[in-house]
Write a protein that holds these residues in place. Structure first.
Motif, PDB file in Angstrom:
ATOM      1  N   CYS A 159      -8.604  -4.579  -4.825  1.00 54.29           N
ATOM      2  CA  CYS A 159      -7.662  -4.397  -5.933  1.00 54.29           C
ATOM      3  C   CYS A 159      -7.196  -5.752  -6.466  1.00 54.29           C
ATOM      4  N   VAL A 190     -10.523   2.506  -1.810  1.00 56.08           N
ATOM      5  CA  VAL A 190     -10.893   2.944  -0.461  1.00 56.08           C
ATOM      6  C   VAL A 190     -12.312   3.487  -0.455  1.00 56.08           C
ATOM      7  N   ALA A 192      -8.033  13.656  -1.802  1.00 51.84           N
ATOM      8  CA  ALA A 192      -7.050  12.585  -1.912  1.00 51.84           C
ATOM      9  C   ALA A 192      -5.638  13.090  -1.660  1.00 51.84           C
ATOM     10  N   VAL A 238       0.862  -1.184   0.000  1.00 49.88           N
ATOM     11  CA  VAL A 238       0.000   0.000   0.000  1.00 49.88           C
ATOM     12  C   VAL A 238       0.899   1.236   0.000  1.00 49.88           C
ATOM     13  N   SER A 244      -5.978   1.629  -4.645  1.00 50.84           N
ATOM     14  CA  SER A 244      -6.018   3.049  -4.982  1.00 50.84           C
ATOM     15  C   SER A 244      -7.029   3.765  -4.090  1.00 50.84           C
ATOM     16  N   ILE A 245      -7.107   5.087  -4.264  1.00 44.64           N
ATOM     17  CA  ILE A 245      -8.103   5.888  -3.543  1.00 44.64           C
ATOM     18  C   ILE A 245      -9.516   5.413  -3.896  1.00 44.64           C
ATOM     19  N   SER A 255       0.356   7.336   0.475  1.00 43.10           N
ATOM     20  CA  SER A 255      -0.720   8.304   0.241  1.00 43.10           C
ATOM     21  C   SER A 255      -2.104   7.675   0.425  1.00 43.10           C
ATOM     22  N   VAL A 256      -2.236   6.386   0.081  1.00 42.09           N
ATOM     23  CA  VAL A 256      -3.526   5.707   0.250  1.00 42.09           C
ATOM     24  C   VAL A 256      -3.804   5.460   1.731  1.00 42.09           C
ATOM     25  N   TYR A 272      -4.812   8.647   3.306  1.00 43.66           N
ATOM     26  CA  TYR A 272      -6.189   9.011   2.951  1.00 43.66           C
ATOM     27  C   TYR A 272      -7.187   8.251   3.836  1.00 43.66           C
ATOM     28  N   ALA A 312      -9.702  -2.720   0.919  1.00 42.03           N
ATOM     29  CA  ALA A 312      -9.203  -2.084  -0.299  1.00 42.03           C
ATOM     30  C   ALA A 312      -8.138  -2.956  -0.967  1.00 42.03           C
TER      31      ALA A 312
END
Length: 336
Positions: free
Chosen positions: A278, A291, A329, A228, A287-288, A231-232, A235, A274
């Protein structure tokens, strides 16, 4: 694990999941999102709470999944007179081979791989709490001993949102034990016609095993190793904090109608789900969008409305949707 090994594992997992969903759908009509939610719980090693009106096939769906994964299955009908010993088991007198009697532990239905807790809110809080240790620790304490439950172990509970008279709503601490709360929608016209065709004629379908327990446990290990990007994960943290009314990112609906926001378990559930989403789609990192797709199922039972929200009938999914829309995001834009 090399990139080639990762790709091979990913393709194998996708193949197993496709076989599993295809086999379950030989019995179950439609409800694709619900099935994906249940399979997510299965892969995550988390428990699921299914909510929907009677007659939507929730019990059949769970029983069919257990058959397709070749796991032992038990159904417990929760009623006001159900006792904790009816779930975990009790000691009974048995005859010894050489004569005389002794106490022996008789395991309850909780000692199965998949346990369906049907209408869980119809049992008393004392009986509901008998599931807590099993759901959290994978073990139960009965007759003075701690006994491990089989691996894999999964509780799938159902509740009816219409008949609330004579029920005992699950406390927040127990709701938090569920990875997902899955809403089971009423089928559309085309699905209803297919249901009638399958169930009122001479044909009968049954799922055959396409997956075994060791393979499932290996799949669980793989999804937890999915990388992961920071940034995810950041978020996910911002979204969770924004469900709290005292947070700087809280939306108008959260500030006005929410009493308590999501717990840290909520963030864990979102990120793990999440990862699984994926992988189901053949991608190597969430990814965002992943989520945002899984957050409602992971948070709708963890974000608690206040009295005003309950009185006005505010939909918790509407609150979560506003949070997901408002939280950017980009972490830099979030701080500005």
């Amino acid at each position: 694990m090399t990139i080639a090994d990762t790709q091979a594992h990913l393709e194998a997992l996708q193949h197993h999941l496709a076989d599993l969903l295809r086999e379950v759908q030989t019995v179950i009509v439609g409800q694709d999102d619900v099935l994906r939610g249940i399979v997510t719980c299965l892969l995550a090693g988390g428990h699921g709470l299914l909510e929907g009106v009677p007659g939507l096939g929730k019990t059949l769906m769970i029983r069919t999944l257990a058959a397709a994964v070749d796991l032992s299955f038990a159904r417990i009908q929760f009623t006001p007179d159900l006792m904790p010993a009816d779930i975990v088991g009790t000691s009974v007198l048995v005859d010894r081979p050489g004569g005389g009697r002794e106490l022996a532990f008789q395991p309850g239905p909780i000692f199965n791989h998949i346990v369906l807790a049907d209408e869980i809110n119809r049992a008393t809080p004392k009986t509901q709490s008998a599931l807590l240790e099993a759901m959290a620790e994978g073990q139960v304490t009965a007759a003075g001993k701690t006994r491990a439950l089989p691996e894999p172990f999964l509780v799938l509970a159902t509740q009816n949102p219409l008949e609330m008279e004579g029920t005992y709503p699950l406390p927040e601490a127990q709701l938090d034990r569920f990875l997902f709360k899955i809403d089971v929608p009423f089928p559309g016209e085309r699905e209803l016609l297919a249901i009638l065709d399958r169930t009122t004629g001479t044909r009968s379908a049954a799922a055959r095993p396409v997956l075994d327990a060791p393979t499932l446990l290996e799949m669980r290990r793989f999804v937890r190793a999915v990388p992961v990007v920071p940034s995810v994960a950041e978020y996910v943290v911002r979204v969770l904090r924004a469900t709290h009314p005292d947070d700087v990112r809280a939306t108008d609906l959260v500030k006005r109608y929410v009493r308590f926001g999501g717990s840290p378990r909520g963030a864990q559930a979102v990120l793990l789900a999440a990862r699984i989403r994926c992988v189901m789609d053949g991608r190597k990192s969430p990814s965002i969008d992943d989520v945002r797709a899984v957050a409602p199922s992971a948070l709708r039972h963890r974000v608690i409305l206040n009295f005003e929200g309950e009185a006005e009938g505010i939909a918790i999914d509407k609150v979560i949707a506003q949070v997901l829309t408002s939280v950017p995001a980009d972490a830099d834009r979030s701080r500005s």
